[in-house]
Design a protein around this motif. Structure first.
Motif, mmCIF file in Angstrom:
data_model
loop_
_atom_site.group_PDB
_atom_site.id
_atom_site.type_symbol
_atom_site.label_atom_id
_atom_site.label_comp_id
_atom_site.label_asym_id
_atom_site.label_seq_id
_atom_site.Cartn_x
_atom_site.Cartn_y
_atom_site.Cartn_z
ATOM 1 N N ILE A 239 47.495 70.358 34.790
ATOM 2 C CA ILE A 239 46.402 71.303 34.560
ATOM 3 C C ILE A 239 45.064 70.594 34.580
ATOM 4 O O ILE A 239 44.087 71.061 35.191
ATOM 5 C CB ILE A 239 46.592 72.043 33.220
ATOM 6 C CG1 ILE A 239 47.775 73.010 33.322
ATOM 7 C CG2 ILE A 239 45.317 72.798 32.823
ATOM 8 C CD1 ILE A 239 48.141 73.664 32.006
ATOM 9 N N ARG A 240 44.999 69.439 33.916
ATOM 10 C CA ARG A 240 43.741 68.693 33.845
ATOM 11 C C ARG A 240 43.323 68.190 35.222
ATOM 12 O O ARG A 240 42.131 68.232 35.572
ATOM 13 C CB ARG A 240 43.876 67.524 32.879
ATOM 14 C CG ARG A 240 42.572 66.771 32.634
ATOM 15 C CD ARG A 240 41.538 67.654 31.987
ATOM 16 N NE ARG A 240 40.285 66.958 31.748
ATOM 17 C CZ ARG A 240 39.077 67.473 31.962
ATOM 18 N NH1 ARG A 240 38.951 68.717 32.417
ATOM 19 N NH2 ARG A 240 37.987 66.774 31.715
ATOM 20 N N VAL B 30 54.073 72.791 24.319
ATOM 21 C CA VAL B 30 53.094 71.944 24.985
ATOM 22 C C VAL B 30 52.601 70.883 24.015
ATOM 23 O O VAL B 30 52.235 71.172 22.878
ATOM 24 C CB VAL B 30 51.901 72.778 25.500
ATOM 25 C CG1 VAL B 30 50.855 71.865 26.136
ATOM 26 C CG2 VAL B 30 52.375 73.818 26.494
ATOM 27 N N LYS B 31 52.598 69.642 24.487
ATOM 28 C CA LYS B 31 52.143 68.514 23.686
ATOM 29 C C LYS B 31 50.856 67.974 24.287
ATOM 30 O O LYS B 31 50.723 67.866 25.502
ATOM 31 C CB LYS B 31 53.216 67.425 23.672
ATOM 32 C CG LYS B 31 52.838 66.172 22.906
ATOM 33 C CD LYS B 31 53.978 65.152 22.975
ATOM 34 C CE LYS B 31 53.599 63.868 22.255
ATOM 35 N NZ LYS B 31 54.696 62.856 22.319
ATOM 36 N N ALA B 32 49.889 67.667 23.441
ATOM 37 C CA ALA B 32 48.609 67.147 23.920
ATOM 38 C C ALA B 32 48.836 65.944 24.833
ATOM 39 O O ALA B 32 49.545 65.004 24.477
ATOM 40 C CB ALA B 32 47.735 66.749 22.736
ATOM 41 N N GLY B 33 48.258 66.015 26.024
ATOM 42 C CA GLY B 33 48.344 64.899 26.954
ATOM 43 C C GLY B 33 49.683 64.735 27.648
ATOM 44 O O GLY B 33 49.904 63.717 28.304
ATOM 45 N N ASP B 34 50.586 65.692 27.535
ATOM 46 C CA ASP B 34 51.911 65.504 28.136
ATOM 47 C C ASP B 34 51.849 65.587 29.662
ATOM 48 O O ASP B 34 50.884 66.076 30.243
ATOM 49 C CB ASP B 34 52.939 66.476 27.558
ATOM 50 C CG ASP B 34 52.715 67.931 27.980
ATOM 51 O OD1 ASP B 34 51.809 68.193 28.780
ATOM 52 O OD2 ASP B 34 53.459 68.795 27.487
ATOM 53 N N GLU C 58 42.541 63.521 24.809
ATOM 54 C CA GLU C 58 43.937 63.888 24.517
ATOM 55 C C GLU C 58 44.918 62.951 25.231
ATOM 56 O O GLU C 58 46.039 62.740 24.745
ATOM 57 C CB GLU C 58 44.226 65.325 24.891
ATOM 58 C CG GLU C 58 44.288 65.617 26.372
ATOM 59 C CD GLU C 58 44.800 67.034 26.661
ATOM 60 O OE1 GLU C 58 45.993 67.272 26.428
ATOM 61 O OE2 GLU C 58 43.988 67.871 27.122
ATOM 62 N N PHE C 59 44.517 62.364 26.338
ATOM 63 C CA PHE C 59 45.405 61.467 27.079
ATOM 64 C C PHE C 59 45.323 60.036 26.564
ATOM 65 O O PHE C 59 46.095 59.183 26.991
ATOM 66 C CB PHE C 59 45.080 61.512 28.570
ATOM 67 C CG PHE C 59 45.410 62.839 29.182
ATOM 68 C CD1 PHE C 59 46.679 63.098 29.674
ATOM 69 C CD2 PHE C 59 44.461 63.850 29.245
ATOM 70 C CE1 PHE C 59 46.991 64.338 30.232
ATOM 71 C CE2 PHE C 59 44.761 65.096 29.793
ATOM 72 C CZ PHE C 59 46.035 65.330 30.283
ATOM 73 N N HIS D 130 52.941 69.570 31.261
ATOM 74 C CA HIS D 130 52.002 70.697 31.228
ATOM 75 C C HIS D 130 50.539 70.261 31.391
ATOM 76 O O HIS D 130 49.856 70.707 32.301
ATOM 77 C CB HIS D 130 52.145 71.454 29.901
ATOM 78 C CG HIS D 130 53.529 71.913 29.603
ATOM 79 N ND1 HIS D 130 54.377 71.230 28.766
ATOM 80 C CD2 HIS D 130 54.222 72.989 30.047
ATOM 81 C CE1 HIS D 130 55.535 71.872 28.692
ATOM 82 N NE2 HIS D 130 55.471 72.940 29.458
ATOM 83 N N ARG D 131 50.079 69.396 30.514
ATOM 84 C CA ARG D 131 48.661 69.123 30.423
ATOM 85 C C ARG D 131 48.113 68.278 31.578
ATOM 86 O O ARG D 131 47.010 68.530 32.065
ATOM 87 C CB ARG D 131 48.357 68.428 29.086
ATOM 88 C CG ARG D 131 48.537 69.319 27.877
ATOM 89 C CD ARG D 131 47.564 70.494 27.901
ATOM 90 N NE ARG D 131 46.183 70.021 27.967
ATOM 91 C CZ ARG D 131 45.237 70.589 28.695
ATOM 92 N NH1 ARG D 131 45.519 71.683 29.411
ATOM 93 N NH2 ARG D 131 44.013 70.090 28.706
#
Length: 237
Positions: free
Chosen positions: A206-207, A195-199, A232-233, A202-203
């Motif tokens: 979820i966000r 998982v990569k921040a802001g990807d 993060e985005f 995944h992220r």
């Protein structure tokens, strides 16, 4: 040629060809099915289309919108016979032959399965038309690829209907994930591994699920939604 639609027997005849072509990649394309009264019928609306090439999904989307605009969009979303017939008509574009051989993918790439199916977005021609329909602007991340392939970014967005129903989401995606230097999505945002921040893979989903519990995402502007997504985005760049 006038646009036609396959009946169930026509769809099965096309499916049989796909199966045979996987085993024997040089199998001749059954163009005769296109105008067969046994396997097809003319659309109620008289629509003429040309045999042509598409340099991108964008070109395909714009052409199909222009030609099929006489048909209600809601009807097109469920018309398996028409989209499957179009797959055969443009088979050289969506399944090009290399040295006389074709690499045939899964049936749902060419045989349209309506929205109740988990694979509706996998149909190469339908997804081009559909993206243009639901995102007439801010769509370069999804329409600038070749019509013969479905990239990971487009697939991950379109399969999540809860994302596509948010009015500002396509502008948000464009502003968050478009890499101006490469003219494509930032590297790694759809990687299935860590998982990569802001990807996106995944992220982002979820966000969005977190935010929809507190906010009416349907009413937010792109600026408001980007601010709510968090830092993060904004660090992807």
């Amino acid at each position: 040629m006038h646009v036609r639609r396959f009946n169930p027997s026509g769809i099965e005849a096309f499916r049989k060809f796909l199966r045979t072509c996987r085993d024997a990649p040089s199998t001749p394309t059954p163009w005769e099915l296109l105008e067969s009264d046994e396997f097809t019928s003319l659309t109620t609306e008289t629509i003429e289309i040309d045999s042509r090439s598409f340099d991108s999904r964008r070109e395909a989307a714009e052409y199909l919108h222009a030609k099929l605009g006489i048909i209600r969009a809601e009807s097109l979303r469920y018309d398996a016979g028409l989209w499957t017939w179009l797959s055969l008509f443009y088979f050289d574009q969506i399944c090009p032959a290399v040295a006389g051989n074709r690499k045939v993918r899964n049936d749902y790439t060419y045989i349209y399965m309506p929205r109740e199916s988990r694979y509706f977005y996998r149909h190469l021609l339908f997804v081009s038309w559909y993206v243009q329909h639901i995102a007439p602007s801010h769509n370069r991340l999804l329409l600038d690829g070749p019509v013969s392939q479905l990239d990971r970014f487009t697939a991950e967005v379109i399969k999540r209907l809860y994302l596509t129903r948010i009015p500002a989401v396509f502008e948000v995606l464009d502003r968050v994930y478009w890499d101006e230097s490469t003219k494509r999505a930032f590297s790694g945002v759809t990687s299935p591994g860590k998982v990569k921040a802001g990807d996106l893979l995944h992220r982002f989903p979820i966000r969005i699920r977190q935010l929809e519990k507190t906010y009416d995402l349907q009413s937010l502007t792109a600026d408001q939604l980007i601010e709510l997504l968090g830092s993060e985005f904004q660090q992807i760049r």
